[in-house]
Scaffold this active site. Structure first.
Site, PDB file in Angstrom:
ATOM      1  N   ASN A  31       0.862  -1.178   0.000  1.00 53.62           N
ATOM      2  CA  ASN A  31       0.000   0.000   0.000  1.00 53.62           C
ATOM      3  C   ASN A  31       0.900   1.229   0.000  1.00 53.62           C
ATOM      4  O   ASN A  31       1.727   1.399   0.888  1.00 53.62           O
ATOM      5  CB  ASN A  31      -0.900  -0.002   1.233  1.00 53.62           C
ATOM      6  N   GLY A  32       0.723   2.096  -0.996  1.00 51.62           N
ATOM      7  CA  GLY A  32       1.526   3.302  -1.083  1.00 51.62           C
ATOM      8  C   GLY A  32       2.147   3.460  -2.458  1.00 51.62           C
ATOM      9  O   GLY A  32       1.943   2.632  -3.345  1.00 51.62           O
TER      10      GLY A  32
END
Length: 489
Positions: A119-120
Site C-alpha cells: 500500500n503506497g
C-alpha cells in the site's frame, strides 16, 4: 475562469492483510476473505489472496470486488489447510488497471517463493525500474510493487535471511510503503520511515498467531485483538518462534502520517495511531463550526465520510442534525466507473435528497473534499431541487491545490478546482450560498490522541520527501515522447 475537467474523482489507495497461525486452527481462506471485505473501501478495482500450505505458496487474484472475484466456487477451490495467508485490495494510484498489477504478487526465485502486498507509492520507482531493466529484469506489469519484488529477490541472494533483504530494500526505496510479505516460513510487515500509510498488528485468540492489516477494522473482522501500530521504519516478523521486530530504520525520518486517512480513506471504526477515525471526523466538524458559523436550520452530511463531520458541526453549533440524503448502497463510488458517461449516471442515481429534511430550510452541507467540483455542484443542485432555501457548504479539509505522490490519486494541479480559483470563485462554480474549508492549522489537530506528525502536501505543496520528476503512470502507462525515448535509450 478556466474550464474544469468534468470528472470528479478522489481515488483510494490499497489495503493489505496478513495472518499467521502456528496451530493451523484458523480457516485462512475464510479469515482473509472476511478481512478483505472489511478493507474493501480502500480499493475496489482488484483483489487477491495468497496461501501458504507447508511452504508452498498458491493463490488467486483478479479484477473486481471481493464478492465478484471470490465466488463460492473459487473459495472452495483454494486450499483449506494453510497456516499462513495474505490478502490485498487495490485501486491503481500507480500502474495500469490490469490483472498483472493485482496483488498479492507471488514471486519465485532460487531462495524460495514470496508473496508481496503493498500500500503506497514509491517516489523513485521509475528510476529503480529503469536500472533494473538495464540489468535484464523483465516486468509483467506497471506497478511499483513489482519494483519492490525485484529488489527483494536481488537482495535475498546476498542476504542471510529475508529480514536482512527487507532491510536492504528499504535503504533503496523512497516514498510510501506499508508491506506484508509472506515467505515459506515467515510473515513480515514493514512500514516506511515516514509512516505515510497505516499498518497495525493484531493477536489471534488464545495467542495462537498474529495478523497485520492496513486498518484495525480488518483485525476485528477476524477476531484478532488490536495490539499496536507498526512503527514507521519498523520490520515485524511472525513465525514459529513468535513475534520479533527490527528497528534499524526507525527514527530516520519524521513521522508524517497521511492526514487524509482520518478525513476520508479509513473506516470510521478503525483506530489509527491511537485515535478513532470517527472521533477525528467529529473533531473536524467541531472545528468547521468554529471557523465557519452560519445561521441555518439543519446540518446534513454527504454520505458517507461527511456524516461524522456533520454530526460534529451540529454538536458544536447547536443546529439540529438531520439525514439529508439516501444513498443507493448498490452503486459503487463514482470513480470506479470507466467512462465519463458512466460516472455522471452514477452520480445521478447514487444519492437522493430527502425533501422533508431540507425543503424550505437553510441547510449546512458538510462534505470531506472538493476535487474538481462537478460532483459538489450536482449534490448542491439536488438539495435545491428538493426545496432547500439556502445551502452552506462546509468542507472538512483544506483546499486540494497540489497532487499527492504517496498513494492517493489526487489529480494534477491543472485538474484541481482549488488551483487558480479563489474560495469565492469555487463557491460560485458549485452553486453554494457560502463555502468554508477547514484550516491547515486545525486539520493537523484532528487526531487528538495521536502523537505523530502529518503529511499535508496535497494542501500546502510541502512534501516530507522530495516530489518525483516523473511517475510510473506517466513513464510506463503512456506512449513515450521522442525526447523521453532518447533519454531512456
Amino acid at each position: 475562469m478556466k474550464e474544469l475537467c468534468p470528472a470528479e474523482a478522489l481515488h483510494e489507495e490499497c489495503g493489505v492483510f496478513g495472518i499467521y497461525d502456528s496451530t493451523g486452527k484458523t480457516n485462512m481462506v475464510s479469515a482473509v476473505y472476511s478481512a478483505l471485505y472489511a478493507l474493501q473501501h480502500r480499493g475496489q478495482e482488484s483483489c487477491g489472496i495468497a496461501l501458504n500450505v507447508d511452504g508452498v505458496l498458491t493463490g488467486y487474484r483478479d479484477l473486481g470486488l471481493v464478492s465478484e472475484v471470490f465466488t463460492p466456487r473459487v473459495l472452495a477451490d483454494l486450499p483449506q489447510n494453510a497456516k499462513m495467508a495474505t490478502g490485498h485490495v487495490r485501486y491503481a494510484t500507480s500502474g495500469q488497471r490490469t490483472r498483472a498489477n493485482a496483488q498479492p504478487m507471488v514471486l519465485h526465485h532460487c531462495k524460495g517463493t514470496m508473496a508481496i502486498c503493498h500500500n503506497g507509492n514509491l517516489t523513485n520507482a521509475p528510476q529503480l525500474r529503469h536500472k533494473l531493466e538495464m540489468n535484464g529484469s523483465i516486468f509483467h506489469g506497471t506497478s511499483d510493487t513489482e519494483v519492490i519484488g525485484y529488489l527483494l529477490t536481488q537482495n535475498r541472494l546476498i542476504s542471510p535471511d529475508i529480514e536482512t533483504a527487507v532491510c536492504r530494500t528499504m535503504e533503496q526505496i523512497v516514498g510510501a510503503y506499508s508491506l506484508v510479505i509472506m515467505t515459506h516460513t515467515k510473515l513480515i510487515a514493514a512500514r516506511d520511515p515516514n509512516g505515510f500509510r497505516p499498518l497495525c498488528i493484531g493477536q489471534l485468540p488464545d495467542g495462537s498467531g498474529w495478523a497485520f492489516a492496513s486498518e484495525s477494522c480488518a483485525l476485528d473482522a477476524v477476531g484478532a485483538r488490536f495490539v499496536r501500530d507498526v512503527l514507521p521504519g519498523e520490520i515485524v516478523v511472525a513465525d514459529y518462534t513468535g513475534l520479533r521486530t527490527i528497528r534499524t530504520h526507525c527514527g530516520t525520518a519524521p513521522h508524517t502520517m497521511c492526514v487524509f486517512e482520518y478525513i476520508y480513506f479509513a473506516r470510521p471504526d478503525s483506530i489509527i495511531e491511537g485515535t478513532c477515525v470517527h472521533d477525528a471526523r467529529l473533531q473536524a466538524g467541531r472545528f468547521l463550526a468554529q471557523e465557519h458559523p452560519v445561521e441555518a436550520d439543519v446540518v446534513i452530511g454527504a454520505p458517507d465520510s461527511g456524516l461524522d463531520a456533520a454530526l460534529g458541526y451540529a454538536q458544536e453549533s447547536g443546529i439540529p442534525y438531520g439525514v439529508g440524503f439516501i444513498k443507493n448502497k448498490y452503486v459503487g463510488r463514482t470513480f470506479i466507473q470507466g467512462s465519463q458517461a458512466q460516472r455522471e449516471s452514477s452520480v445521478r442515481i447514487k444519492l437522493n435528497a430527502i425533501s422533508s429534511t431540507v425543503a424550505g430550510k437553510r441547510v449546512v452541507l458538510v462534505d470531506d473534499s472538493i476535487v474538481r467540483g462537478t460532483t459538489s455542484a450536482r449534490t448542491i443542485k439536488l438539495l435545491r431541487d428538493a426545496g432547500a432555501k439556502e445551502v452552506h457548504y462546509c468542507i472538512s479539509a483544506p483546499p486540494f491545490a497540489h497532487p499527492c505522490y504517496f498513494g492517493t490519486d489526487i489529480p494534477d494541479e491543472k485538474d484541481l478546482i482549488a488551483t487558480g480559483h479563489t474560495v469565492e470563485e469555487i463557491r460560485q462554480i458549485v452553486g453554494a450560498d457560502s463555502l468554508g474549508y477547514l484550516s491547515i492549522e486545525h486539520v493537523t489537530q484532528l487526531a487528538i490522541h495521536s502523537k505523530c506528525g502529518f503529511c499535508t502536501g496535497c494542501f500546502t505543496g510541502h512534501y516530507p520527501v522530495p516530489a518525483p520528476n516523473e511517475t510510473m503512470d506517466i513513464v510506463y502507462d503512456k506512449p513515450l515522447s521522442q525526447s523521453q525515448t532518447k533519454k531512456r535509450l
